[in-house]
Design a protein around this motif. Structure first.
Motif, PDB file in Angstrom:
ATOM      1  N   SER A 409       0.802  -1.224   0.000  1.00  0.00           N
ATOM      2  CA  SER A 409       0.000   0.000   0.000  1.00  0.00           C
ATOM      3  C   SER A 409       0.833   1.272   0.000  1.00  0.00           C
ATOM      4  O   SER A 409       0.283   2.371  -0.012  1.00  0.00           O
ATOM      5  N   THR A 410       2.157   1.157   0.013  1.00  0.00           N
ATOM      6  CA  THR A 410       3.026   2.329   0.088  1.00  0.00           C
ATOM      7  C   THR A 410       3.732   2.536  -1.241  1.00  0.00           C
ATOM      8  O   THR A 410       4.445   1.652  -1.718  1.00  0.00           O
ATOM      9  N   LEU A 411       3.538   3.702  -1.842  1.00  0.00           N
ATOM     10  CA  LEU A 411       4.067   3.976  -3.179  1.00  0.00           C
ATOM     11  C   LEU A 411       5.560   4.251  -3.145  1.00  0.00           C
ATOM     12  O   LEU A 411       6.038   5.066  -2.356  1.00  0.00           O
ATOM     13  N   VAL A 412       6.299   3.583  -4.018  1.00  0.00           N
ATOM     14  CA  VAL A 412       7.732   3.821  -4.155  1.00  0.00           C
ATOM     15  C   VAL A 412       7.994   4.360  -5.553  1.00  0.00           C
ATOM     16  O   VAL A 412       7.365   3.944  -6.522  1.00  0.00           O
ATOM     17  N   THR A 413       8.909   5.331  -5.671  1.00  0.00           N
ATOM     18  CA  THR A 413       9.225   5.943  -6.962  1.00  0.00           C
ATOM     19  C   THR A 413      10.728   6.110  -7.099  1.00  0.00           C
ATOM     20  O   THR A 413      11.478   5.982  -6.132  1.00  0.00           O
ATOM     21  N   VAL A 414      11.167   6.437  -8.298  1.00  0.00           N
ATOM     22  CA  VAL A 414      12.587   6.696  -8.533  1.00  0.00           C
ATOM     23  C   VAL A 414      13.027   7.923  -7.739  1.00  0.00           C
ATOM     24  O   VAL A 414      14.202   8.050  -7.357  1.00  0.00           O
ATOM     25  N   ARG A 415      12.099   8.811  -7.453  1.00  0.00           N
ATOM     26  CA  ARG A 415      12.422   9.990  -6.644  1.00  0.00           C
ATOM     27  C   ARG A 415      12.860   9.579  -5.242  1.00  0.00           C
ATOM     28  O   ARG A 415      13.847  10.095  -4.717  1.00  0.00           O
ATOM     29  N   SER A 416      12.124   8.669  -4.622  1.00  0.00           N
ATOM     30  CA  SER A 416      12.477   8.243  -3.266  1.00  0.00           C
ATOM     31  C   SER A 416      13.798   7.483  -3.257  1.00  0.00           C
ATOM     32  O   SER A 416      14.601   7.609  -2.326  1.00  0.00           O
ATOM     33  N   ILE A 417      14.054   6.687  -4.305  1.00  0.00           N
ATOM     34  CA  ILE A 417      15.327   5.963  -4.416  1.00  0.00           C
ATOM     35  C   ILE A 417      16.483   6.949  -4.531  1.00  0.00           C
ATOM     36  O   ILE A 417      17.496   6.859  -3.822  1.00  0.00           O
ATOM     37  N   ASN A 418      16.338   7.909  -5.425  1.00  0.00           N
ATOM     38  CA  ASN A 418      17.384   8.905  -5.653  1.00  0.00           C
ATOM     39  C   ASN A 418      17.664   9.724  -4.394  1.00  0.00           C
ATOM     40  O   ASN A 418      18.823   9.954  -4.029  1.00  0.00           O
ATOM     41  N   SER A 419      16.607  10.127  -3.705  1.00  0.00           N
ATOM     42  CA  SER A 419      16.761  10.961  -2.515  1.00  0.00           C
ATOM     43  C   SER A 419      17.388  10.182  -1.364  1.00  0.00           C
ATOM     44  O   SER A 419      18.225  10.720  -0.623  1.00  0.00           O
ATOM     45  N   PHE A 420      16.993   8.923  -1.203  1.00  0.00           N
ATOM     46  CA  PHE A 420      17.579   8.115  -0.134  1.00  0.00           C
ATOM     47  C   PHE A 420      19.076   7.915  -0.359  1.00  0.00           C
ATOM     48  O   PHE A 420      19.876   8.039   0.572  1.00  0.00           O
ATOM     49  N   LEU A 421      19.460   7.607  -1.589  1.00  0.00           N
ATOM     50  CA  LEU A 421      20.878   7.394  -1.884  1.00  0.00           C
ATOM     51  C   LEU A 421      21.681   8.666  -1.675  1.00  0.00           C
ATOM     52  O   LEU A 421      22.802   8.626  -1.137  1.00  0.00           O
ATOM     53  N   GLN A 422      21.118   9.812  -2.073  1.00  0.00           N
ATOM     54  CA  GLN A 422      21.836  11.067  -1.888  1.00  0.00           C
ATOM     55  C   GLN A 422      21.973  11.405  -0.409  1.00  0.00           C
ATOM     56  O   GLN A 422      23.043  11.822   0.051  1.00  0.00           O
ATOM     57  N   ALA A 423      20.896  11.216   0.357  1.00  0.00           N
ATOM     58  CA  ALA A 423      20.954  11.496   1.795  1.00  0.00           C
ATOM     59  C   ALA A 423      21.943  10.568   2.490  1.00  0.00           C
ATOM     60  O   ALA A 423      22.667  10.984   3.403  1.00  0.00           O
ATOM     61  N   SER A 424      21.991   9.309   2.075  1.00  0.00           N
ATOM     62  CA  SER A 424      22.941   8.360   2.662  1.00  0.00           C
ATOM     63  C   SER A 424      24.372   8.764   2.350  1.00  0.00           C
ATOM     64  O   SER A 424      25.265   8.687   3.214  1.00  0.00           O
ATOM     65  N   ALA A 425      24.610   9.219   1.126  1.00  0.00           N
ATOM     66  CA  ALA A 425      25.949   9.685   0.750  1.00  0.00           C
ATOM     67  C   ALA A 425      26.315  10.943   1.533  1.00  0.00           C
ATOM     68  O   ALA A 425      27.469  11.115   1.948  1.00  0.00           O
TER      69      ALA A 425
END
Length: 764
Positions: A409-425
Motif C-alpha cells: 500500500s506504500t508507493l515507491v518511486t525513482v524519486r524516493s530511491i534517488n533521494s535516499f541514496l543522496q541522503a545516505s551519501a
C-alpha cells in the motif's frame, strides 16, 4: 521450471517449490516460488531492549577505513577516492546555467510576470502556488451516470498516485531520467544516482557476460544500481476477499478501464508500484528484482501478471495474450519476480494476522540475512557481514546495492530511491570528513549541531520515511473538518510536531562521483536534518505489530524502509553481537545502537510516502500509543486550558478533531521543521544577550515562514519553496550545491544561520 526442492539447514527449512497445475495458459510461470518458511518465527523477540538513547551510541563508522564508507571503489569500475578538485563544473567556468534548469528559470520568469502585471487589488493568495488545477474523482453516481469530483491544486510536492497519473516520480523526475541528449559537461549530475548507489553498495559488481542472468534480464549494457524490492502483501485484498483469490487486472485492455475507487482493491496499488519499478529499469540506471512475500502459495496467473508488468526489468510483456507457447515447451528464462511463501501450515494463520508482526520480521530476516538464522554459533571475530547465509535460491541472498522493504500500500518511486541514496551519501561524507574528526568547538556544542565522525560518541544515522495519506471519500467527517474539507493536501498520522527535533550536521553535502566532498572550504557548509525523537505511532493493528517487531531504524517506519549494502552490514554487526550476548545486558550495551532516523529538511517531501488507499486519516490511535506521547501531559494541559477559556464551547466535535485525531499535513510538517530549526539557531546566536520577555525570533529567522501573510510571498521565495517541495534541490544537486546561486539555500536546508532579522520584511 525448477524442480521441487526441500532445503534443510539449522533453524531454516524450505518447503517444496510451488507449481500451479490448474493454469489454463500453456505458458507456465518461470518464477521460482521459494518458500523461506520457518526461520524460527521470533515474533516474541523485541529489539526494544537494545534501543538506547542516541547520546550513548557507538558509531557505525568507527574504526572503518574510508573505502568501507563508500569513499572509493575499485578503480576498474571507474570510481576513485575523493580528490581536492573543485566540485565538478563550476557555474563561473561556463557562464551559463545547466540545461536541466531551463524550465525552472522559465517558471521564475512567469511567477514574476504574474505578480508584476496583476493589479494589487486583484492579487490572489493562490498566485504563489502556480501548479495546474487538478481534478479528483471520488465517486461515481449510477443514477446520474456521472462522476463526482473536486478541483484544486496539490502544492504539497508529495509523489502520489492520486494526482500523478504516469509512473516516474513526477514530470521533472520522469523527464530527467529519460533524457538521452545529455551535454558532456552535465553527465556527472545525471549519473549521480548510480554513483551514489555504487559507492554505498556492494563492492562485488555483477557478472554481465553473455549467458549470465544479468545479461538475460538487462542485456550486456553498463553497470546498474542493483535494487531488491521486498514486497509485503499481507492484508492485500478486494473487499473481504484475499487478493490472490480474485483475477489480476487485464494487462492491455482495448478499452479504458471503468473508474475504480482507491479503496476497492489492492490490485490497483500493486499495479502502480510495479509500474514505478519498471520505469526505474527503463532509465538504464537501475536493475530491479522484486521479492513478493506471501503467506500461502498463490495462483500462477498472478505471478505471470506481475512478471508481465516489468518488461524493462526482464519480464515478458503480456504473456496471457499469446495463447500459449509455440512449441509447447516451458519457458526457462529468468524472471525479475520471485514469490516467497514465508509461512508453513502451522504459521499461516499467524502470518495473516496484521497484529502479529510476523511478516515484518520476515522482511527484516530476508534483507539482513544474519548468520545466526542458520548457524547456532557465530564467531564474532571471524564472521563476514557481507556474507549471506540464507538459502541461495532466494533472490535476497544475491548481491544487491540497495534494499527496499515495503508494504503493497506504500508507493515507491525513482524519486524516493534517488533521494535516499543522496541522503545516505551526505551522511557518509560527513562521518568521514577530516574536519569532523577534530574535537567539537564551542560553536558545535550548542544543542543543535550534530557532528558525525569516527569518534565513539558519534551517532549512526540512516534516512527514513513517513507515510502520508489524502482524505478519503470513505473517511468520517472528523477527518474532513481537521483538513478543512481539502482533498488535495496529504497528511501524516504517525507523527506530529512533538515527534522530532532539528539538527545541523556540518559537512553533510556530498558531491558527484559517489561519496565525495562538496563543501570545498565553504563556510558553514552542511544541512539541516529532521531528527526523530519518538517512535512513529500508527493506528491499530499496525501499532501492535511494531511492538512485536520494531523497525530496524529508531524512529523509522516498518512499512517502507531502505538500506544500502553498507548500512545493512553495519546493522548485521550489531544484531549478531546482540544475539551472541544473549541475556547478558552488559555485553549488549557494548554492541552499539541500531541507527537513528533522520530526513534532510531540504528534501523533506521526497521522504513522505503516499499510503495509496488513502484511508488512514480520521482514525483514532490506541490509548497511550499516539504521536506526541513524550509530551502527553502538556497536551492534556492545553486541552484543559481550551475548556477553561470556553474557546470551543458547544463545539465538542471540533475539540475532538483537534485533540483526539492526529492529522499532520505535509505543508505543516515542513513549516514546523523549518521554524524549529530557525528558532534553535536564533537561541544559539542570541545566547546570554537574549531578551527573556521578547516573543519570537531576535537575531535570525526564516525568510519564507517568519512573515505576516497579507498577500502571496514575492516570486523568488515562493519559487525556491516549490523547488524544495518537488525534490529538485536533490535532483539538481550539482547546481544547487555549487554555491554560485544562493537564492534557494534556505529552502534547500543548506543555510545554517537563516536570514538576518533586519533583512527580512515582517509583512509582505
Amino acid at each position: 521450471m525448477a524442480s521441487n526442492y526441500q532445503g534443510e539447514a539449522p533453524q531454516a527449512e524450505y518447503p517444496a517449490l510451488e507449481e500451479d497445475s490448474t493454469r489454463s495458459n500453456a505458458i507456465l510461470t518461470v518464477l521460482k516460488l521459494v518458500a523461506a518458511s520457518a526461520l524460527f518465527y521470533s515474533a516474541g523477540t523485541s529489539f526494544a531492549e537494545t534501543y538506547h538513547s542516541h547520546q550513548n551510541a557507538v558509531p557505525s563508522y568507527a574504526n572503518v577505513n574510508p573505502a568501507d564508507l563508500g569513499m572509493s571503489t575499485p578503480s576498474k569500475y571507474g570510481y576513485s577516492a575523493p580528490s581536492s578538485n573543485v566540485h565538478g563544473r563550476r557555474l563561473a567556468e561556463t557562464g551559463k546555467n545547466p540545461s536541466y534548469t531551463k524550465d525552472l528559470m522559465e517558471d521564475l520568469k512567469a511567477r514574476k510576470k504574474l505578480m508584476e502585471e496583476t493589479p494589487p487589488e486583484e492579487v490572489k493568495y493562490w498566485f504563489e502556488y502556480t501548479g495546474p488545477l487538478q481534478k479528483y474523482f471520488y465517486r461515481y453516481s449510477r443514477s446520474r451516470k456521472k462522476a463526482d469530483s473536486f478541483e484544486g491544486r496539490d502544492d504539497s510536492g508529495v509523489a502520489n498516485s492520486r494526482f500523478i497519473e504516469k509512473a516516474g516520480g513526477g514530470d521533472e523526475f520522469s523527464a530527467f531520467f529519460s533524457r538521452k541528449d545529455i551535454p558532456s559537461d552535465e553527465k556527472a549530475n545525471y549519473s549521480r544516482l548510480l554513483d551514489n548507489c555504487v559507492a554505498m553498495g556492494n563492492e562485488r559488481r555483477p557478472n554481465r557476460d553473455s549467458g549470465s542472468v544479468w545479461n538475460e534480464l538487462y542485456g550486456n549494457g553498463d553497470d546498474r544500481c542493483r535494487v531488491l524490492f521486498n514486497l509485503n502483501t499481507v492484508g492485500a485484498g478486494r473487499s473481504t476477499t484475499i487478493l490472490w483469490e480474485t483475477k489480476p487486472p487485464a494487462p492491455h485492455s482495448a478499452e479504458p478501464r471503468p473508474w475504480i475507487s482507491e479503496q476497492e482493491t489492492a490490485a490497483t496499488h500493486l499495479e502502480r508500484n510495479l509500474q514505478e519499478i519498471d520505469s526505474m529499469c527503463a532509465t538504464g540506471l537501475i536493475a530491479a528484482r522484486v521479492q513478493v512475500l506471501v503467506c500461502e502459495p498463490i495462483p500462477g496467473v498472478w505471478t505471470d501478471w506481475m512478471d508481465s508488468m516489468l518488461p524493462n526489468c526482464g519480464g515478458k510483456a503480456d504473456p496471457m495474450s499469446g495463447g500459449g507457447a509455440k512449441d509447447g515447451k516451458v519457458d526457462e528464462r529468468a524472471s525479475p519476480v520471485q514469490v516467497v511463501v514465508t509461512a508453513n501450515a502451522k504459521t499461516a494463520d499467524v502470518c495473516h494476522d496484521l497484529k502479529s508482526g510476523f511478516m515484518e520480521q520476515r522482511m527484516q530476516d530476508l534483507v539482513l540475512s544474519p548468520p545466526y538464522l542458520t548457524d547456532k554459533e557465530v564467531d564474532l571475530s571471524k564472521f563476514d557481514p557481507a556474507s549471506k547465509t540464507t538459502h541461495p535460491d532466494l533472490v535476497s541472498s544475491d548481491d544487491h546495492d540497495l534494499y527496499v522493504a515495503m508494504k503493497w500500500s506504500t508507493l515507491v518511486t525513482v524519486r524516493s530511491i534517488n533521494s535516499f541514496l543522496q541522503a545516505s551519501a551526505d551522511l557518509a561524507i560527513a562521518a568521514s570528513s577530516s574536519e569532523n574528526q577534530k574535537a567539537p568547538g564551542a560553536d558545535d556544542e550548542d544543542g543543535v549541531t550534530v557532528v558525525l565522525s569516527n569518534a565513539p560518541s558519534s551517532p549512526y544515522l540512516v534516512p527514513s520515511f513517513v507515510r502520508v495519506s489524502y482524505v478519503s471519500e470513505e473517511n468520517n467527517k472528523v477527518a474532513k473538518w481537521r483538513m478543512h474539507g481539502d482533498f488535495f493536501h496529504p497528511a501524516a498520522w504517525e507523527i506530529c510536531k512533538d515527534s522530532f527535533d532539528m539538527s545541523w550536521i556540518p559537512g553533510s553535502l556530498s558531491g558527484h562521483g559517489g561519496v565525495t566532498p562538496a563543501c570545498h572550504g565553504e563556510k558553514d557548509c552542511g544541512q539541516w536534518w529532521v531528527y526523530f525523537a519518538e517512535e512513529q505511532m500508527p493506528t491499530s493493528p499496525e501499532v501492535y505489530a511494531n511492538e512485536v517487531t520494531p523497525p530496524l531504524v529508531q524512529g523509522g517506519s516498518n512499512y517502507i524502509w531502505m538500506l544500502t549494502e553498507r548500512q545493512r552490514q553495519e546493522i548485521v554487526k550489531v544484531k549478531v553481537c546482540v544475539h551472541a550476548a544473549g541475556d547478558d545486558k552488559s555485553a549488549k550495551n557494548k554492541c552499539g545502537d541500531f541507527p537513528q532516523a533522520v530526513i534532510p529538511l531540504g528534501d523533506l517531501e521526497s521522504f513522505l510516502m503516499n499510503f495509496t488507499p488513502n484511508t488512514a486519516l480520521g482514525k483514532k490511535h490506541s490509548a497511550s500509543r499516539f504521536p506526541g506521547y513524550s509530551r502527553a501531559e502538556e497536551r492534556e494541559k492545553d486541552r484543559e486550558a481550551v475548556k477553561e477559556r470556553k474557546q470551543l464551547k458547544d463545539q465538542e466535535d471540533i475539540e475532538k478533531a483537534l485533540f483526539d485525531y492526529t492529522i499532520y499535513p505535509a505543508a505543516l510538517f515542513h513549516k514546523d521543521a523549518t521554524v524549529k530549526a530557525a528558532r534553535a539557531r536564533d537561541f544559539v546566536l542570541t545566547g546570554a544577550k537574549r531578551d527573556a520577555d521578547a516573543v519570537g525570533p531576535q537575531k535570525v529567522k526564516s525568510s519564507y515562514y517568519d512573515v505576516t501573510i497579507t498577500k502571496p510571498r514575492e516570486a523568488t521565495s515562493a519559487w525556491c519553496q516549490a523547488i524544495s517541495r518537488k525534490g529538485l534541490c536533490t535532483l539538481y544537486a550539482d547546481y544547487f550545491r555549487s554555491f554560485e546561486d544562493k537564492r534557494c539555500m534556505e529552502a534547500c536546508g543548506m543555510s545554517k544561520n537563516w536570514s538576518d532579522i533586519g533583512s527580512v520584511k515582517s509583512e509582505l
